[in-house]
Design an enzyme around this catalytic site. Structure first.
Site, short mmCIF file in Angstrom:
data_model
loop_
_atom_site.label_atom_id
_atom_site.label_comp_id
_atom_site.label_asym_id
_atom_site.label_seq_id
_atom_site.Cartn_x
_atom_site.Cartn_y
_atom_site.Cartn_z
N CYS A 92 1.26 -1.38 -0.02
CA CYS A 92 -0.40 0.06 0.05
C CYS A 92 1.27 1.37 0.26
O CYS A 92 1.62 0.97 0.64
CB CYS A 92 -1.23 0.03 1.20
SG CYS A 92 -1.69 1.24 1.70
N LEU A 93 0.47 2.27 -0.66
CA LEU A 93 1.46 3.22 -1.01
C LEU A 93 1.03 3.98 0.47
O LEU A 93 2.40 5.03 1.07
CB LEU A 93 1.01 4.08 -1.87
CG LEU A 93 0.90 3.49 -3.80
CD1 LEU A 93 0.43 4.37 -4.20
CD2 LEU A 93 2.31 4.05 -3.40
N HIS A 134 -9.11 -3.61 -2.05
CA HIS A 134 -8.07 -3.04 -1.81
C HIS A 134 -8.12 -1.77 -1.37
O HIS A 134 -8.57 -0.97 0.02
CB HIS A 134 -6.65 -3.45 -1.73
CG HIS A 134 -5.66 -2.40 -1.07
ND1 HIS A 134 -4.25 -3.54 -0.54
CD2 HIS A 134 -5.61 -1.03 -1.16
CE1 HIS A 134 -3.58 -2.26 -0.05
NE2 HIS A 134 -3.88 -0.97 -0.32
N GLU A 135 -8.90 -1.17 -2.34
CA GLU A 135 -9.49 0.09 -2.46
C GLU A 135 -10.63 0.41 -1.71
O GLU A 135 -11.00 2.29 -1.27
CB GLU A 135 -9.23 0.20 -3.70
CG GLU A 135 -7.85 0.48 -4.94
CD GLU A 135 -6.23 1.04 -3.91
OE1 GLU A 135 -6.45 1.85 -3.03
OE2 GLU A 135 -5.43 0.55 -4.22
C1 QAP Z 1 -2.40 -2.10 -4.07
O1 QAP Z 1 -0.99 -1.25 -3.68
C2 QAP Z 1 -2.18 -3.15 -3.76
O2 QAP Z 1 5.97 -0.80 -0.24
C3 QAP Z 1 -1.52 -0.54 -3.97
O3 QAP Z 1 7.55 1.17 -0.62
C4 QAP Z 1 -1.07 -3.53 -3.78
O4 QAP Z 1 0.25 0.58 -5.36
C5 QAP Z 1 -2.98 -3.89 -3.80
C6 QAP Z 1 4.38 0.25 -2.98
C7 QAP Z 1 -0.95 -4.12 -4.04
C8 QAP Z 1 -2.88 -5.13 -4.47
C9 QAP Z 1 -1.85 -5.82 -4.85
C10 QAP Z 1 4.11 0.13 -2.01
C11 QAP Z 1 5.27 1.35 -4.14
C12 QAP Z 1 2.38 0.37 -3.53
C13 QAP Z 1 5.01 0.16 -1.72
C14 QAP Z 1 0.22 -0.14 -4.24
C15 QAP Z 1 6.65 1.24 -1.86
C16 QAP Z 1 5.74 1.48 -3.80
C17 QAP Z 1 1.45 0.19 -3.33
CO CO Z 2 -3.80 1.31 -0.09
#
Ligand code: QAP
Ligand code: CO
Length: 169
Positions: A92-93, A134-135
């Site tokens: 997660c961002l 997730h969102e």
């Molecule tokens: C949500 O997450 C998601 O730890 C979106 O250092 C993620 O865009 C849904 C990100 C996985 C389903 C599966 C995470 C970038 C981005 C980090 C993202 C990071 C840099 C996460």
């Molecule tokens: Co998130």
């Protein structure tokens, strides 16, 4: 182009429940543009408005390899179609640097409005299905770390607190 600040866990503002969008107008499209700019800059595959401190039901996603398939979900409604589940190592961002396995329904139907305010329905699969759930959780004030053990969650919180203290000193 506006890359905006992303709220980070354990910021209590991430717990705010988002309100439905009543009219998809230029104001909403401006928020959507800022969300894509911020998500592509990060880079990430999904972002909810809650993460940029806008508490309205807006989600942007692009799970394509070449960042060419932007998807907008306004007021998304999810129905679970069967009992099957799917495991994915989610990130997660708002919780950068941490990934944990989350189990979610595999087959869902999503009803939402697009950036023109037009209703659409889709039955996403794989990563897209995970990402939408997730969102949608963000819009409800929920984070993926809520699904893991309290011990792991507290460890992540401790590390994030430490990072935030370093940044502000
Ligand atoms: C949500 O997450 C998601 O730890 C979106 O250092 C993620 O865009 C849904 C990100 C996985 C389903 C599966 C995470 C970038 C981005 C980090 C993202 C990071 C840099 C996460
Ligand atoms: Co998130």
């Amino acid at each position: 182009m506006a890359v905006v600040e992303i709220l980070e866990f354990p910021d209590s503002r991430l717990r705010t429940v988002a309100k439905p969008v009543s009219k998809v107008d230029e104001r909403v499209r401006q928020i959507i543009d800022d969300m894509f700019d911020t998500m592509y800059d990060a880079p990430g595959i999904g972002l909810a408005a809650s993460q940029i401190n806008v508490h309205e039901q807006i989600v942007v996603i692009d799970v394509s390899d070449d960042r060419s398939e932007p998807l907008v979900f306004i007021n998304p409604e999810i129905t679970v179609l069967d009992e099957e589940t799917f495991e994915y190592d989610e990130g997660c961002l708002s919780v950068p640097g941490f990934y944990e396995t989350v189990v979610r329904p595999q087959h869902i139907r999503v009803k939402a409005l697009d950036r023109d305010g037009k209703e659409f329905v889709m039955e996403p699969e794989g990563l897209l299905a995970v990402c939408i759930q997730h969102e949608k959780d963000h819009l409800l004030g929920k984070l993926f770390v809520d699904y893991i053990s309290p011990l792991k969650r507290n460890r992540i919180r401790g590390k994030m607190d430490k990072l935030h203290k370093q940044k502000s000193s």
